[in-house]
Design an enzyme around this catalytic site. Structure first.
Site, short mmCIF file in Angstrom:
data_model
loop_
_atom_site.label_atom_id
_atom_site.label_comp_id
_atom_site.label_asym_id
_atom_site.label_seq_id
_atom_site.Cartn_x
_atom_site.Cartn_y
_atom_site.Cartn_z
N ARG A 5 20.80 16.07 -8.71
CA ARG A 5 21.23 14.68 -8.62
C ARG A 5 21.29 14.04 -10.01
O ARG A 5 20.36 14.17 -10.80
CB ARG A 5 20.29 13.88 -7.70
N ARG A 39 1.42 -11.96 4.94
CA ARG A 39 2.88 -12.01 4.74
C ARG A 39 3.67 -11.80 6.02
O ARG A 39 4.87 -12.06 6.05
CB ARG A 39 3.27 -10.94 3.70
N PRO A 60 0.83 -1.21 0.00
CA PRO A 60 0.00 0.00 0.00
C PRO A 60 0.87 1.26 0.00
O PRO A 60 1.84 1.36 0.76
CB PRO A 60 -0.78 -0.12 1.31
N GLU A 61 0.55 2.21 -0.87
CA GLU A 61 1.28 3.46 -0.95
C GLU A 61 0.43 4.56 -0.31
O GLU A 61 -0.57 4.29 0.34
CB GLU A 61 1.62 3.76 -2.41
N HIS A 67 -4.38 -15.77 10.10
CA HIS A 67 -3.37 -14.72 9.90
C HIS A 67 -3.75 -13.41 10.61
O HIS A 67 -3.22 -12.36 10.29
CB HIS A 67 -3.12 -14.44 8.41
#
Length: 291
Positions: A155, A112, A2-3, A93
């Site tokens: 950069r 996970r 998830p972002e 889980h």
């Protein structure tokens, strides 16, 4: 993983679900989820009797603000929260359960098992890992065009990996970096120091716009993401390049290409996002065509 849009959606959902509820007790069945304090029993003892005041976000981290404590939670790959009535069957889980005094339970499920939880005194979370080295929030007022150029403009590295570096900009993530770069017409391998003023302006606007639209749509459910009420995000239906290898570009009709850049699958249009030519051409730096 998830972002920012997905975590922001979870944050908003959790406020509706748990703000104002008081923790009666906490059950921890997978101790390694609890990173601070070291002992899960102490974690549970500290939370007992505390009321959740609100839920905030820093980058991809949730901050549950309680009276006298802050709980910092990272969902990692597949962590998710859900509110249940006490006595409802507990799914496999499910590793942490916050039992509330009103007979409901906030359950943290993580197939996970990569998620983490840290407890801090209020305000101290910004002085220690995992929050102390995070960069700018792209949807806050502090994220300006000038700040973005100051961070990245000098950069020489490819622009996309720099956008994914959480020390510079937080929460953008692989999906939204691809989408923002496409919207701005910038090749993901372009060196950041090769971008011109108008390109920085387009990229800045694309980052803000892409994330704002994704938040409005509830994020993207590419694999298993759902919010705290079990609802999928819908922004995946609006993706223009991510996950669309060999499909026609929505602008020019050329086939969307996919490469691997900085270890991440990267989607782009070679016509709408032309690479830099000549001596300043971007180094592939390990990038390879995805087969």
């Amino acid at each position: 993983m998830p972002e920012l849009p997905e975590v922001e959606t979870v944050r908003r959902t959790l406020i509706e679900l748990v703000a104002g509820k008081t923790v009666e007790r906490v059950t921890v069945s997978l101790p390694r989820i609890i990173q601070r304090p070291a002992e899960p029993e102490q974690f549970a003892d500290l939370l007992a009797g505390r009321t959740i005041l609100t839920v905030e976000r820093r980058g991809k981290f949730l901050r549950l603000l309680l009276d006298g404590l802050t709980l910092v939670s990272h969902l990692r790959m597949e962590g998710r929260y859900g509110l249940y009535r006490s006595g409802e069957p507990v799914e496999k889980h499910t590793h942490v359960i916050f039992h509330f005094t009103d007979g409901t339970e906030l359950r943290y499920r993580d197939v996970r098992q990569f998620g983490t939880m840290h407890l801090f005194a209020p305000g101290e979370e910004f002085e220690s890992p995992p929050l102390n080295k995070l960069g700018l929030e792209p949807l806050e007022e502090s994220f300006t065009l000038d700040e973005l150029r100051k961070l990245l403009g000098g950069r020489p590295g490819p622009i996309k990996p720099l956008l994914l570096n959480q020390a510079y900009v937080v929460g953008l993530g692989n999906i939204y970096a691809d989408e923002a770069l496409f919207s701005a017409g910038i090749h993901p391998e372009r060196p950041a120091d090769s971008l011109k003023k108008d390109e920085w302006e387009r990229l800045y606007a694309a980052i803000r716009g892409t994330l704002a639209r994704a938040v409005e749509a509830g994020g993207s459910s590419i694999k298993s993401y759902v919010n705290g009420q079990g609802e999928m995000g819908m922004f995946q239906h609006s993706l223009l390049v991510y996950g669309r290898k060999n499909e026609p570009c929505p602008r020019c009709g050329s086939a969307i290409e996919k490469t691997v850049l900085g270890g991440r699958g990267t989607h782009y249009c070679h016509i709408c996002q032309p690479p830099l030519r000549g001596k300043r051409s971007a180094q592939r730096s390990g990038a390879r065509k995805a087969r």
